[in-house]
Design a protein around this motif. Structure first.
Motif, mmCIF file in Angstrom:
data_model
loop_
_atom_site.group_PDB
_atom_site.id
_atom_site.type_symbol
_atom_site.label_atom_id
_atom_site.label_comp_id
_atom_site.label_asym_id
_atom_site.label_seq_id
_atom_site.Cartn_x
_atom_site.Cartn_y
_atom_site.Cartn_z
ATOM 1 N N ARG A 1 0.825 -1.138 0.104
ATOM 2 C CA ARG A 1 0.021 -0.121 -0.064
ATOM 3 C C ARG A 1 0.811 1.366 0.054
ATOM 4 O O ARG A 1 0.422 2.323 -0.743
ATOM 5 C CB ARG A 1 -0.967 0.085 1.194
ATOM 6 N N SER B 1 -2.090 -2.263 -7.568
ATOM 7 C CA SER B 1 -1.112 -1.883 -6.780
ATOM 8 C C SER B 1 0.283 -1.783 -7.892
ATOM 9 O O SER B 1 0.162 -2.245 -8.840
ATOM 10 C CB SER B 1 -0.746 -2.758 -5.703
ATOM 11 N N LEU C 1 -5.021 -2.326 -5.177
ATOM 12 C CA LEU C 1 -4.860 -1.301 -3.755
ATOM 13 C C LEU C 1 -6.224 -1.302 -3.278
ATOM 14 O O LEU C 1 -6.626 -1.118 -1.858
ATOM 15 C CB LEU C 1 -4.412 0.063 -4.191
#
Length: 662
Positions: free
Chosen positions: A385, A639, A633
């Motif tokens: 993240r 991501s 994400l």
């Protein structure tokens, strides 16, 4: 001082029930959020009326007024904030915990609306995961009551007619500001005091008019009619609007006027029957506690849940929060409100307790969210993240791309054009460009689909629609004029077929909405045509799979015992195995528009097509995490780790008119 009115508590019950049901299942009460506007008018009438009466007869005391306010507001608020922070230690990762500490600190000092104005959006998807979001309205009220008593002293020096006129002028200025702001800065219009002050002010004005007996006593029949019309306006306002309405703006007039009519019609039919019915009045009595407790409880269930459709579970949570609210009202609100102490000692004690409680979120923040409590699997997910999803994304209010930024390296032969999905894909594309001996020029703007001549307003803001249209127009022109750029990847968050909010933009004029199918078909073809005229290769990219759950949060939930318990207790878990989830977890309403993108590529041999969904999905399931690392994400953004899993070299430039970047 106002004589107690059971019907006003009944009106509070309508307001809080609307808000709670809206937060559980928005479709049941599409505009339940107007319950807050009802609260604002009631507060202005009751509290503003008390200030006016006390100031007029010379009995107003700041110490007395603020002592009453802290007795009313702080006990339950302190309890909710502390309970929410404690629960957060067992349910939140460090990133979310640090956000919560900021929310808690802002809530304790009446600044929640300012915090969320700067960090969120009430109607945004992410807002439902903010455990203390509901305190924004308390910030509005507390700021109003910091300013209003000082305004009252010069006001009472005027003649009664002058006081009314002065109040109406201030209300008019605030309302005009709201109308302008809802178009130009909708988040500011929603969260900040100046565009909202008129709603409390109109309640104050009604109280002043009652005090000065400016409104003659009406007959029973007329009063019943006023009550009927007011109730009808309030109920209609709950169903005529939704989260896509430009709000507050003109729309808020409906619940505000309806509330004013009901408050005025004290002996009206609905006031003396439904609104004064004891069960309804009781809900109004506990409305403050219910308003405070329901939201963090719902937010934590949402955070733990796989499903985005949590209505049934959240109705259960609403009922649970009602029980908690009754206990809070009985054992927290009532004892502290009934306790009789001199005003100065009350203020000193509450300020001391407030500072002590505020030290808790400060300590948690200084402790970096207490990372020692975090399981290793969550630490791995948090690192993914923290890496984010690209750094070249323009914000909502930005239009032009700065060529000096590293997002536009000189001599780039590959360009990327799109919205936040493009920015997320950009991490992997940068590596692909490097493998081809070049760099990547990125043109991406948040919430701005890569369509020429079509854009989607945010919260009804036509200014945003024009900004988006300007961005896309400027981006393709910049790409077309750059002789080094050979190939353009167009990546977008292609909309749902249900989306009917796209608007054509012609010569800076924003035209009426069209269906997303038409907007994507025409807008994408127009953009591709312009790039072909500039002799650029075009690669249309099919969107990533859209999940009905948040893969990042699923990985994190698996690491927290408390979150797994909540998820499973409410039956809100998808079955997964080794990072794969079944197609039932996908959102099929995006497929139809995605097929338009594919068809545009298939109809023109000069266009290459690359389907990101096929990268991550097989016939029976889709991959959402790999080696314990989330590929996404959120529900639909890659991501950086996920972006690197894409083999962009697999793009086939089969047409003789196209060439592989070299």
């Amino acid at each position: 001082m106002h004589k107690y009115r059971a019907d006003i508590d009944g009106l509070r019950a309508v307001a809080v029930s609307s808000v709670v049901i809206y937060h559980a299942i928005p479709n049941l009460v599409p505009a339940g959020f107007v319950g807050v506007d009802i609260f604002f008018v009631i507060s202005g009438f009751l509290i503003g009326g008390i200030i006016y009466g006390d100031t007029l007869d010379g009995s107003f005391s700041f110490a007395n007024f603020y002592a009453r306010r802290v007795r009313r507001i702080l006990p339950a608020l302190l309890a909710v904030v502390l309970a929410t922070l404690l629960a957060g230690l067992f349910l939140l990762n460090t990133h979310a915990m640090k956000e919560l500490t900021s929310q808690a600190f802002a809530a304790l000092f009446g600044l929640s609306n300012v915090y969320f104005w700067d960090n969120s959006d009430y109607f945004a998807t992410a807002a439902v995961y903010q455990p203390l979001m509901m305190t924004w309205s308390l910030g509005i009220e507390e700021q109003f009551y910091v300013v209003f008593p000082f305004l009252m002293f010069p006001l009472i020096k005027l003649a009664p007619r002058g006081r009314i006129i002065a109040l109406l002028v201030l209300i008019g200025v605030s309302f005009a500001l709201s109308i302008v702001a809802v178009q130009r800065a909708p988040v500011s219009a929603f969260f900040l005091l100046p565009p909202r002050a008129w709603e409390l002010g109109i309640g104050v004005t009604l109280a002043v008019m009652h005090h000065e007996k400016w409104i003659p006593q009406a007959s029973r029949a007329v009063t019943d009619l006023i009550s009927l019309v007011g109730f009808a306006l309030v109920i209609a306002s709950l169903f005529l609007f939704n989260h896509d309405t430009s709000f507050p703006g003109y729309a808020v007039l409906l619940p505000v006027i309806g509330t004013v009519m009901l408050i005025h019609a004290r002996e009206g039919f609905f006031n003396r029957t439904l609104l004064s019915w004891k069960p309804v009045v009781f809900v109004g009595l506990i409305s403050y506690s219910w308003y405070l407790w329901h939201w963090p409880m719902m937010a934590y269930v949402r955070i733990a849940s796989d499903h985005s459709h949590t209505g049934g579970a959240l109705l259960s949570v609403a009922a649970m929060s009602f029980v908690v609210a009754v206990l809070s009202w009985r054992y927290i609100e009532q004892p502290f409100r009934a306790r009789k102490l001199p005003n100065i000692p009350v203020l000193v004690r509450y300020v001391t307790v407030l500072v002590a409680v505020a030290a808790v979120p400060v300590a948690l923040r200084l402790a970096d969210g207490v990372p020692q409590r975090i399981p290793h699997s969550v630490v791995v997910a948090e690192k993914v993240r923290a890496e984010g999803r690209g750094t070249c994304l323009l914000s909502f209010d930005q239009v032009r791309f700065d060529e000096s930024l590293p997002c536009y390296p000189e001599g780039s032969r590959i360009a990327l054009l799109g919205d936040s999905h493009a920015s997320a894909a950009g991490v992997g594309l940068e590596e692909y460009a490097a493998s081809e001996g070049t760099t990547l020029a990125q043109f991406s703007k948040s919430g701005c689909a890569p369509l020429l001549g079509y854009s989607r307003p945010q919260q009804g803001s036509l200014v945003y629609a024009r900004n988006c249209a300007d961005f896309v127009d400027g981006a393709w022109r910049q790409i077309a004029s750059d002789p080094d750029i050979e190939t353009v990847f167009i990546v977008g968050s292609w909309p749902s077929e249900r989306d009917r909010l796209f608007r054509p933009v012609v010569d800076e004029k924003v035209l009426p909405p069209v269906e997303s199918l038409e907007a994507v078909d025409r807008g994408l073809r127009a953009l591709v045509s312009r790039l072909h005229e500039a002799n650029k290769n075009v690669v249309l990219v099919g969107d990533v799979p859209r999940f009905d759950f948040n893969p990042m949060e699923r990985v994190i939930s698996d690491g927290f015992v408390a979150r797994r318990f909540l998820r499973d207790f409410f039956g809100l878990s998808y079955k997964v195995k080794d990072g794969w989830v079944s197609p039932q977890a996908l959102m099929p309403e995006y497929d139809k528009v995605g097929e338009i993108v594919r068809r545009i590529a298939e109809e023109d041999e000069r266009i290459a097509y690359y389907d990101l969904k096929q990268v991550f999905c097989e016939a029976d399931n889709c991959l959402y995490e790999k080696d314990g690392k989330p590929i996404f994400l959120d529900q639909h953004h890659l991501s950086a780790f996920g972006s690197r899993q894409v083999e962009w070299s697999d793009v086939e430039f089969s047409s003789p008119h196209m060439r592989t970047p070299s």
